[in-house]
Design a protein around this motif. Structure first.
Motif, PDB file in Angstrom:
ATOM      1  N   MET A 282     -73.552 -74.841 -75.243  1.00  0.00           N
ATOM      2  CA  MET A 282     -73.755 -74.598 -73.815  1.00  0.00           C
ATOM      3  C   MET A 282     -74.729 -75.612 -73.215  1.00  0.00           C
ATOM      4  O   MET A 282     -74.545 -76.076 -72.093  1.00  0.00           O
ATOM      5  CB  MET A 282     -74.278 -73.171 -73.609  1.00  0.00           C
ATOM      6  CG  MET A 282     -73.323 -72.082 -74.076  1.00  0.00           C
ATOM      7  SD  MET A 282     -71.687 -72.172 -73.308  1.00  0.00           S
ATOM      8  CE  MET A 282     -72.094 -71.786 -71.604  1.00  0.00           C
ATOM      9  N   GLU A 283     -75.772 -75.956 -73.958  1.00  0.00           N
ATOM     10  CA  GLU A 283     -76.723 -76.962 -73.475  1.00  0.00           C
ATOM     11  C   GLU A 283     -76.036 -78.324 -73.336  1.00  0.00           C
ATOM     12  O   GLU A 283     -76.217 -79.029 -72.347  1.00  0.00           O
ATOM     13  CB  GLU A 283     -77.907 -77.055 -74.431  1.00  0.00           C
ATOM     14  CG  GLU A 283     -79.071 -77.893 -73.914  1.00  0.00           C
ATOM     15  CD  GLU A 283     -79.880 -77.185 -72.845  1.00  0.00           C
ATOM     16  OE1 GLU A 283     -80.722 -77.854 -72.227  1.00  0.00           O
ATOM     17  OE2 GLU A 283     -79.688 -75.977 -72.626  1.00  0.00           O
ATOM     18  N   THR A 284     -75.224 -78.676 -74.325  1.00  0.00           N
ATOM     19  CA  THR A 284     -74.510 -79.949 -74.274  1.00  0.00           C
ATOM     20  C   THR A 284     -73.484 -79.956 -73.153  1.00  0.00           C
ATOM     21  O   THR A 284     -73.271 -80.991 -72.504  1.00  0.00           O
ATOM     22  CB  THR A 284     -73.813 -80.230 -75.610  1.00  0.00           C
ATOM     23  OG1 THR A 284     -74.781 -80.179 -76.666  1.00  0.00           O
ATOM     24  CG2 THR A 284     -73.155 -81.598 -75.608  1.00  0.00           C
ATOM     25  N   SER A 285     -72.854 -78.824 -72.900  1.00  0.00           N
ATOM     26  CA  SER A 285     -71.883 -78.744 -71.805  1.00  0.00           C
ATOM     27  C   SER A 285     -72.559 -78.992 -70.467  1.00  0.00           C
ATOM     28  O   SER A 285     -72.006 -79.672 -69.592  1.00  0.00           O
ATOM     29  CB  SER A 285     -71.196 -77.376 -71.804  1.00  0.00           C
ATOM     30  OG  SER A 285     -70.422 -77.203 -72.958  1.00  0.00           O
ATOM     31  N   MET A 286     -73.763 -78.439 -70.298  1.00  0.00           N
ATOM     32  CA  MET A 286     -74.511 -78.703 -69.071  1.00  0.00           C
ATOM     33  C   MET A 286     -74.820 -80.184 -68.934  1.00  0.00           C
ATOM     34  O   MET A 286     -74.650 -80.778 -67.865  1.00  0.00           O
ATOM     35  CB  MET A 286     -75.804 -77.877 -69.077  1.00  0.00           C
ATOM     36  CG  MET A 286     -76.656 -78.018 -67.822  1.00  0.00           C
ATOM     37  SD  MET A 286     -77.867 -79.357 -67.896  1.00  0.00           S
ATOM     38  CE  MET A 286     -78.989 -78.730 -69.143  1.00  0.00           C
ATOM     39  N   VAL A 287     -75.265 -80.802 -70.027  1.00  0.00           N
ATOM     40  CA  VAL A 287     -75.560 -82.232 -70.006  1.00  0.00           C
ATOM     41  C   VAL A 287     -74.291 -83.035 -69.707  1.00  0.00           C
ATOM     42  O   VAL A 287     -74.326 -84.024 -68.968  1.00  0.00           O
ATOM     43  CB  VAL A 287     -76.184 -82.675 -71.340  1.00  0.00           C
ATOM     44  CG1 VAL A 287     -76.318 -84.200 -71.407  1.00  0.00           C
ATOM     45  CG2 VAL A 287     -77.540 -82.023 -71.530  1.00  0.00           C
ATOM     46  N   THR A 288     -73.158 -82.598 -70.257  1.00  0.00           N
ATOM     47  CA  THR A 288     -71.888 -83.308 -70.040  1.00  0.00           C
ATOM     48  C   THR A 288     -71.539 -83.374 -68.566  1.00  0.00           C
ATOM     49  O   THR A 288     -71.061 -84.407 -68.073  1.00  0.00           O
ATOM     50  CB  THR A 288     -70.747 -82.615 -70.807  1.00  0.00           C
ATOM     51  OG1 THR A 288     -71.054 -82.609 -72.201  1.00  0.00           O
ATOM     52  CG2 THR A 288     -69.426 -83.336 -70.600  1.00  0.00           C
ATOM     53  N   VAL A 289     -71.758 -82.289 -67.847  1.00  0.00           N
ATOM     54  CA  VAL A 289     -71.474 -82.275 -66.407  1.00  0.00           C
ATOM     55  C   VAL A 289     -72.275 -83.371 -65.706  1.00  0.00           C
ATOM     56  O   VAL A 289     -71.742 -84.128 -64.887  1.00  0.00           O
ATOM     57  CB  VAL A 289     -71.792 -80.892 -65.808  1.00  0.00           C
ATOM     58  CG1 VAL A 289     -71.690 -80.924 -64.282  1.00  0.00           C
ATOM     59  CG2 VAL A 289     -70.851 -79.840 -66.383  1.00  0.00           C
ATOM     60  N   TRP A 290     -73.552 -83.463 -66.021  1.00  0.00           N
ATOM     61  CA  TRP A 290     -74.388 -84.496 -65.417  1.00  0.00           C
ATOM     62  C   TRP A 290     -73.972 -85.889 -65.883  1.00  0.00           C
ATOM     63  O   TRP A 290     -73.963 -86.844 -65.100  1.00  0.00           O
ATOM     64  CB  TRP A 290     -75.853 -84.244 -65.777  1.00  0.00           C
ATOM     65  CG  TRP A 290     -76.479 -83.120 -65.021  1.00  0.00           C
ATOM     66  CD1 TRP A 290     -76.448 -81.789 -65.350  1.00  0.00           C
ATOM     67  CD2 TRP A 290     -77.237 -83.208 -63.820  1.00  0.00           C
ATOM     68  NE1 TRP A 290     -77.137 -81.052 -64.424  1.00  0.00           N
ATOM     69  CE2 TRP A 290     -77.633 -81.891 -63.477  1.00  0.00           C
ATOM     70  CE3 TRP A 290     -77.632 -84.256 -63.001  1.00  0.00           C
ATOM     71  CZ2 TRP A 290     -78.397 -81.607 -62.340  1.00  0.00           C
ATOM     72  CZ3 TRP A 290     -78.400 -83.988 -61.862  1.00  0.00           C
ATOM     73  CH2 TRP A 290     -78.769 -82.678 -61.549  1.00  0.00           C
ATOM     74  N   VAL A 291     -73.639 -86.011 -67.159  1.00  0.00           N
ATOM     75  CA  VAL A 291     -73.248 -87.310 -67.707  1.00  0.00           C
ATOM     76  C   VAL A 291     -71.992 -87.839 -67.020  1.00  0.00           C
ATOM     77  O   VAL A 291     -71.930 -89.008 -66.620  1.00  0.00           O
ATOM     78  CB  VAL A 291     -73.013 -87.210 -69.230  1.00  0.00           C
ATOM     79  CG1 VAL A 291     -72.299 -88.449 -69.754  1.00  0.00           C
ATOM     80  CG2 VAL A 291     -74.343 -87.047 -69.953  1.00  0.00           C
ATOM     81  N   ILE A 292     -70.982 -86.983 -66.873  1.00  0.00           N
ATOM     82  CA  ILE A 292     -69.745 -87.418 -66.225  1.00  0.00           C
ATOM     83  C   ILE A 292     -70.018 -87.810 -64.784  1.00  0.00           C
ATOM     84  O   ILE A 292     -69.484 -88.805 -64.275  1.00  0.00           O
ATOM     85  CB  ILE A 292     -68.675 -86.311 -66.295  1.00  0.00           C
ATOM     86  CG1 ILE A 292     -68.350 -85.980 -67.758  1.00  0.00           C
ATOM     87  CG2 ILE A 292     -67.419 -86.733 -65.552  1.00  0.00           C
ATOM     88  CD1 ILE A 292     -67.905 -87.163 -68.586  1.00  0.00           C
ATOM     89  N   GLY A 293     -70.861 -87.042 -64.101  1.00  0.00           N
ATOM     90  CA  GLY A 293     -71.227 -87.407 -62.731  1.00  0.00           C
ATOM     91  C   GLY A 293     -71.891 -88.776 -62.668  1.00  0.00           C
ATOM     92  O   GLY A 293     -71.577 -89.599 -61.803  1.00  0.00           O
TER      93      GLY A 293
END
Length: 409
Positions: A282-293
């Motif tokens: 879940m923490e990585t998924s949150m980071v992924t959202v920011w990373v893709i942005g």
């Protein structure tokens, strides 16, 4: 409007490429490092966090070691500790300055000697600057007081913030997650079971993405075409697209059903190993959202504005390390990965790599931005100061330092 030199198909290719590359090049590595630190926290029963709380004099040093870990996982772990009030603002800066980011994997694979020198310099300068910030109280509170003298106070979306160095947590009222789930969320029923299934599949895809990412670096970070067959390029493409899709589901929808995913929280304890895997996902998924942005902003910005990073990085003389330090102000790892590749090709000097290594904050800045934007902005500005100083010093006192040139063609 999309300019004439960027067609609709080109815009779609940039979107899909960013969605794919962000997961394989960044998120898969973040997942592993966050899991390692989470599992350590689980096995020690939270003693790591308590040790940091009880040994303030070691915090910038510990932050530097977390940041020195290849990838961004160690530094990501540190950010919620500042929000909670466990570590000082100087420790945050030390962590971010020492952060090797995902570009470290590129340098380690293509120019390992350069990685050793650059990241040791980043670690030492980050730790020293972190101690200086704590010693002289140059945290967020000091900046607020300076701003108040000349204008209205800074705001960060409603949170009342102070510097830990000046006393008190960054975000008032923020508490450590005790490991319990939010009972207002629907943590039972079909959707909860479905989301747990998605979580398990997510880890399988993350493992495939990590494999593709390692092979990508072993092959010299080549251009990866879109393929969907049983090949390396197919693994890279499918893992990237599916991994990002699952990450977006977990972050925006799944957390309603499995009681996880609050941005920027660190768990005090975990009930079992599965709980550790779930929190890391879940923490990585949150980071992924920011990373893709960040990837999309960067890639579209380069395409729309015709930015030539190679030309900027190859600036003559002392401008090279300053350009590297300035590039590090951009959150995320996308431009830093490109920068690392340019160094391995011999396109930029070592002083520029050092400046960028110290200045870049990687993906660790995203959890801090999600909770305390003001602290994130000040921290990333602060990391640029030692980056410029050390980068310029290398330019003048070690001008012939070259490591790893010609590793890739």
């Amino acid at each position: 409007m999309i300019p004439l030199d960027l067609t609709a198909q080109g815009a779609v290719d940039i979107f899909l490429g960013s969605v794919r590359d962000g997961f394989v090049q960044v998120s898969a590595f973040v997942a592993v490092t966050v899991l390692i630190f989470g599992y350590l926290q689980y096995r020690t029963g939270g003693r790591v966090v308590r040790f940091l709380e009880n040994n303030e004099h070691l915090q910038p040093l510990a932050g530097g070691l977390l940041g020195l870990t290849p990838g961004c996982g160690g530094a990501i772990v540190a950010m919620p500790l500042y929000i909670r009030g466990t570590i000082s603002f100087g420790t945050v800066v030390a962590t971010l300055a020492a952060t090797a980011g995902d570009s470290a994997f590129v340098i380690l694979a293509l120019a390992p000697e350069a990685a050793v020198y650059a990241y040791v310099m980043a670690f030492v300068s980050g730790v020293l600057f972190g101690y200086a910030i704590d010693f002289w109280g140059l945290g967020v509170g000091r900046v607020d007081r300076a701003v108040e003298r000349i204008s209205r106070p800074m705001t960060d979306g409603g949170f009342a913030t102070t510097s830990v160095a000046a006393g008190g947590p960054s975000v008032a009222g923020f508490e450590m997650d005790d490991g319990g789930h939010d009972h207002e969320r629907n943590t039972s029923g079909f959707m909860a079971k479905f989301t747990h299934g998605v979580h398990v599949v997510w880890w399988a895809v993350a493992l495939a993405g990590l494999t593709a990412g390692v092979l990508y670096l072993a092959r010299g970070a080549p251009e990866v075409p879109f393929e969907y067959g049983p090949t390396f390029f197919g693994l890279f493409t499918v893992a990237g697209l599916v991994g990002t899709t699952l990450s977006f589901y977990l972050h925006f929808f799944g957390r309603r059903f499995i009681g996880e995913g609050d941005a920027g929280r660190i768990r005090e304890t975990y009930t079992d190993a599965y709980d550790t895997f779930q929190h890391a996902a879940m923490e990585t998924s949150m980071v992924t959202v920011w990373v893709i942005g960040a990837y999309l902003v960067y890639e579209y910005g380069v395409a729309l504005l015709s930015i030539d990073i190679a030309a900027l990085a190859a600036a003559a003389g002392v401008l090279a390390p300053l350009a590297g330090a300035a590039l590090g102000l951009i959150p995320g790892c996308a431009p830093q990965i490109v920068f690392a590749g340019l160094y391995a090709e011999g396109a930029i000097p070592f002083s520029a790599l050092v400046g960028n290594a110290i200045s870049q904050d990687g993906d660790a800045l995203f959890p801090l931005m999600a909770i305390d934007m003001k602290a994130a902005i000040i921290a990333t500005i602060y990391t640029t100061i030692p980056a410029a100083i050390v980068g310029v010093a290398v330019h003048y006192f070690w001008p012939y330092a070259q490591f790893g040139f010609g590793v890739i063609g």
